[in-house]
Motif scaffolding. Sequence first.
Motif, PDB file in Angstrom:
ATOM      1  N   SER A 151       0.790  -1.213   0.000  1.00 35.99           N
ATOM      2  CA  SER A 151       0.000   0.000   0.000  1.00 35.99           C
ATOM      3  C   SER A 151       0.833   1.280   0.000  1.00 35.99           C
ATOM      4  CB  SER A 151      -0.919  -0.006   1.232  1.00 35.99           C
ATOM      5  OG  SER A 151      -0.151  -0.050   2.428  1.00 35.99           O
ATOM      6  N   SER A 152       2.167   1.148  -0.034  1.00 34.19           N
ATOM      7  CA  SER A 152       3.040   2.330  -0.060  1.00 34.19           C
ATOM      8  C   SER A 152       3.352   2.751  -1.492  1.00 34.19           C
ATOM      9  CB  SER A 152       4.341   2.043   0.694  1.00 34.19           C
ATOM     10  OG  SER A 152       4.101   1.592   2.002  1.00 34.19           O
ATOM     11  N   GLY A 153       2.356   2.623  -2.378  1.00 36.89           N
ATOM     12  CA  GLY A 153       2.594   2.887  -3.797  1.00 36.89           C
ATOM     13  C   GLY A 153       2.875   4.337  -4.112  1.00 36.89           C
ATOM     14  N   GLY A 154       2.260   5.277  -3.388  1.00 33.76           N
ATOM     15  CA  GLY A 154       2.530   6.683  -3.635  1.00 33.76           C
ATOM     16  C   GLY A 154       3.980   7.021  -3.373  1.00 33.76           C
ATOM     17  N   SER A 155       4.502   6.553  -2.254  1.00 32.38           N
ATOM     18  CA  SER A 155       5.904   6.795  -1.919  1.00 32.38           C
ATOM     19  C   SER A 155       6.835   6.161  -2.945  1.00 32.38           C
ATOM     20  CB  SER A 155       6.210   6.247  -0.523  1.00 32.38           C
ATOM     21  OG  SER A 155       5.557   7.000   0.481  1.00 32.38           O
ATOM     22  N   ALA A 156       6.546   4.917  -3.324  1.00 30.34           N
ATOM     23  CA  ALA A 156       7.412   4.211  -4.261  1.00 30.34           C
ATOM     24  C   ALA A 156       7.413   4.861  -5.640  1.00 30.34           C
ATOM     25  CB  ALA A 156       6.985   2.749  -4.370  1.00 30.34           C
ATOM     26  N   ALA A 157       6.246   5.282  -6.112  1.00 34.20           N
ATOM     27  CA  ALA A 157       6.168   5.886  -7.446  1.00 34.20           C
ATOM     28  C   ALA A 157       6.986   7.164  -7.520  1.00 34.20           C
ATOM     29  CB  ALA A 157       4.706   6.166  -7.806  1.00 34.20           C
ATOM     30  N   ILE A 158       6.916   7.999  -6.502  1.00 36.11           N
ATOM     31  CA  ILE A 158       7.613   9.281  -6.558  1.00 36.11           C
ATOM     32  C   ILE A 158       9.115   9.089  -6.437  1.00 36.11           C
ATOM     33  CG2 ILE A 158       7.723  10.069  -4.136  1.00 36.11           C
ATOM     34  CD1 ILE A 158       6.280  12.049  -7.125  1.00 36.11           C
ATOM     35  N   VAL A 159       9.568   8.074  -5.698  1.00 33.62           N
ATOM     36  CA  VAL A 159      11.005   7.796  -5.603  1.00 33.62           C
ATOM     37  C   VAL A 159      11.507   7.141  -6.890  1.00 33.62           C
ATOM     38  CG1 VAL A 159      12.794   6.524  -4.356  1.00 33.62           C
ATOM     39  CG2 VAL A 159      10.973   7.673  -3.082  1.00 33.62           C
ATOM     40  N   ALA A 160      10.723   6.222  -7.446  1.00 37.43           N
ATOM     41  CA  ALA A 160      11.126   5.575  -8.700  1.00 37.43           C
ATOM     42  C   ALA A 160      11.283   6.581  -9.821  1.00 37.43           C
ATOM     43  CB  ALA A 160      10.095   4.508  -9.094  1.00 37.43           C
ATOM     44  N   ALA A 161      10.449   7.623  -9.808  1.00 31.48           N
ATOM     45  CA  ALA A 161      10.528   8.676 -10.825  1.00 31.48           C
ATOM     46  C   ALA A 161      11.632   9.679 -10.526  1.00 31.48           C
ATOM     47  CB  ALA A 161       9.187   9.394 -10.932  1.00 31.48           C
ATOM     48  N   ARG A 162      12.352   9.449  -9.438  1.00 25.27           N
ATOM     49  CA  ARG A 162      13.468  10.311  -9.000  1.00 25.27           C
ATOM     50  C   ARG A 162      12.987  11.708  -8.617  1.00 25.27           C
ATOM     51  NH1 ARG A 162      14.777   5.616  -9.381  1.00 25.27           N
ATOM     52  NH2 ARG A 162      16.841   4.867 -10.045  1.00 25.27           N
ATOM     53  N   GLY A 163      11.750  11.757  -8.073  1.00 25.09           N
ATOM     54  CA  GLY A 163      11.283  13.011  -7.506  1.00 25.09           C
ATOM     55  C   GLY A 163      11.880  13.269  -6.145  1.00 25.09           C
ATOM     56  N   LEU A 164      12.226  12.193  -5.441  1.00 24.01           N
ATOM     57  CA  LEU A 164      12.884  12.226  -4.140  1.00 24.01           C
ATOM     58  C   LEU A 164      13.806  11.013  -4.039  1.00 24.01           C
ATOM     59  CD1 LEU A 164       9.845  13.080  -1.820  1.00 24.01           C
ATOM     60  CD2 LEU A 164      11.779  14.591  -2.313  1.00 24.01           C
ATOM     61  N   PRO A 165      14.814  11.057  -3.184  1.00 21.91           N
ATOM     62  CA  PRO A 165      15.698   9.896  -3.054  1.00 21.91           C
ATOM     63  C   PRO A 165      15.152   8.796  -2.158  1.00 21.91           C
ATOM     64  CG  PRO A 165      16.514  11.707  -1.713  1.00 21.91           C
ATOM     65  CD  PRO A 165      15.332  12.238  -2.468  1.00 21.91           C
ATOM     66  N   MET A 166      14.237   9.144  -1.248  1.00 25.87           N
ATOM     67  CA  MET A 166      13.594   8.139  -0.395  1.00 25.87           C
ATOM     68  C   MET A 166      12.308   8.731   0.154  1.00 25.87           C
ATOM     69  SD  MET A 166      15.836   8.048   3.124  1.00 25.87           S
ATOM     70  CE  MET A 166      16.005   9.523   4.139  1.00 25.87           C
ATOM     71  N   ALA A 167      11.423   7.854   0.659  1.00 26.86           N
ATOM     72  CA  ALA A 167      10.141   8.295   1.181  1.00 26.86           C
ATOM     73  C   ALA A 167       9.649   7.306   2.223  1.00 26.86           C
ATOM     74  CB  ALA A 167       9.112   8.424   0.049  1.00 26.86           C
ATOM     75  N   HIS A 168       8.845   7.805   3.142  1.00 25.39           N
ATOM     76  CA  HIS A 168       8.276   6.988   4.211  1.00 25.39           C
ATOM     77  C   HIS A 168       7.375   5.891   3.631  1.00 25.39           C
ATOM     78  CE1 HIS A 168       5.000   6.281   7.254  1.00 25.39           C
ATOM     79  NE2 HIS A 168       6.040   6.189   8.071  1.00 25.39           N
ATOM     80  N   ALA A 169       7.392   4.722   4.264  1.00 22.38           N
ATOM     81  CA  ALA A 169       6.555   3.604   3.841  1.00 22.38           C
ATOM     82  C   ALA A 169       6.227   2.750   5.050  1.00 22.38           C
ATOM     83  CB  ALA A 169       7.270   2.771   2.772  1.00 22.38           C
ATOM     84  N   THR A 170       5.135   2.011   4.958  1.00 19.86           N
ATOM     85  CA  THR A 170       4.743   1.113   6.041  1.00 19.86           C
ATOM     86  C   THR A 170       4.457  -0.273   5.475  1.00 19.86           C
ATOM     87  OG1 THR A 170       2.351   1.551   5.912  1.00 19.86           O
ATOM     88  CG2 THR A 170       3.682   3.071   7.232  1.00 19.86           C
ATOM     89  N   ASP A 171       4.410  -1.280   6.365  1.00 18.16           N
ATOM     90  CA  ASP A 171       4.350  -2.662   5.896  1.00 18.16           C
ATOM     91  C   ASP A 171       3.616  -3.529   6.908  1.00 18.16           C
ATOM     92  OD1 ASP A 171       5.079  -5.379   5.186  1.00 18.16           O
ATOM     93  OD2 ASP A 171       6.741  -4.557   4.011  1.00 18.16           O
ATOM     94  N   GLY A 172       2.405  -4.003   6.532  1.00 22.58           N
ATOM     95  CA  GLY A 172       1.657  -4.907   7.390  1.00 22.58           C
ATOM     96  C   GLY A 172       1.523  -6.304   6.811  1.00 22.58           C
ATOM     97  N   GLY A 173       1.906  -6.465   5.544  1.00 19.92           N
ATOM     98  CA  GLY A 173       1.866  -7.774   4.896  1.00 19.92           C
ATOM     99  C   GLY A 173       2.765  -7.810   3.676  1.00 19.92           C
ATOM    100  N   GLY A 174       3.485  -6.692   3.449  1.00 21.67           N
ATOM    101  CA  GLY A 174       4.383  -6.582   2.296  1.00 21.67           C
ATOM    102  C   GLY A 174       4.414  -5.185   1.705  1.00 21.67           C
TER     103      GLY A 174
END
Length: 478
Positions: A151-174
């Motif tokens: 569910s951390s897709g917003g964070s991952a998309a913006i980092v993958a696009a190199r908008g930021l070098p890292m972003a907060h994410a959470t994990d309850g099942g992956g």
Amino acid sequence: MDDLFANHDALGVAQLIKARKLGARELLDGTLAKLRTLNASLNAITDLYDGELLEKSVAAAGDGPFRGVPFVVKQLMADCAGTPTTLGSRFFARAPVAAADSAAIAAMRRAGLVIVGRTNTSEFGLAPTTEPTFRGATINPWRKDLSPGGSSGGSAAIVAARGLPMAHATDGGGSIRIPAALCGLFGLKPSRGRVSLAPMGETLAGAGAQHCVSISVRDSAALLDVISGGEPGDPYRAPPAGSFLAATARPPGRLRVAFQLKPAGGDVLDRSLVAAVEQTAKLLDELGHHVAEATPDYDAVASGAALGTIMAANTWTNIQIRANGRVPGPDDLEPVTRATAEQGRTILAHDYIRAVQVFHRTGRQLGAFFERHDVLLSPTVARPSLPLGVVRMDGSVESFQEEVAPMVAFTSVCNAAGVPAMSVPLAWTDDDVPIGGLPIGLQFVGRFGAEETLYSLAAELERARPWRNQRPARGGLA
């Protein structure tokens, strides 16, 4: 500014600021402009700060290792002072703003991070995709018809696009590792109790964790150094550890690596995933590790069912706690969320306790496996990509669960057992298949408390097979 995060990770950018080769305000203004441009295509950020809220965020940044680096926080499992935490749900769209930061967010600010916004998530984090009705679907920058995962897709998309070098994410099942895998990023879920969730309750009976997705291994390690440790009265505490950043600078030694080519009790994988595991196993052998095929002995069906029980009960309870007596209207929750909450309402105490006991039994079974092996290798996700619209929250719970199963086949057991696990972008789909050229994440699982081992191995793999230059075409705007 356009290529800054393509060539520098967060620690590198902070060093440029410290050496006065880059102005902090110049960085902030340029990053915000780039984020607005990217977000018009990706829909990854739900709230981008400006005005007084932004200035407060700038003022709150301490003089730590990430001094002046912009950062975004997921709309789940963490509060940021002055903004609401919506959990990706229309029902909480008008939630009161948080009076204070969560403990981990406060630590991130002390480390110098400048929080500039919040990122999109599936409703309540229930889905391994990021397509909430409330804020709309987030696009995978690798291809616009694909989900970045969740569910951390917003964070991952913006980092993958190199908008930021890292972003907060959470994990309850992956939810850290799945989007990291589908977006070509590094993502590590810490051990249970490594990072405090204070002042919130312990999410999913201890299965929930928070950290980040990042481009580099060392950023992830340095951030975990910053946010690890407990708060007074925390119910879980991971074993003491040294510096995770220091672990990235030393060789891991000769590790006993087990690898599995299909999920426990599951089906044969797509050939691209099997090839990715085999190629990675060969690389590990070449690096001097002892590699052998082996699968931990645990009841995958029981573990998955226990997580489902605990997730349903938590969904119902969290609605009750956060709603302050409000009752969700007919359009306030997505159908699967509503059905999950209703299931949670009917779960009896003894069923919940049995589910927690399954967690504990699974943890002990994995503990026995890690007496014989140091690391377990597998694909992160049991499918090579996730088209938008496949995992649906507007249909039946049964069809939802059927599509979720391959997404969490390797990841969710790590949450049940509380062990650390990371997704590393070491492979890519073949160019001659229909979905060619997409990242494949490889999951590495360690024994409880063994983040240092994982970081040391990840840094070795990053040096052997660097991935930083592997990024979406046109910066995610293709």
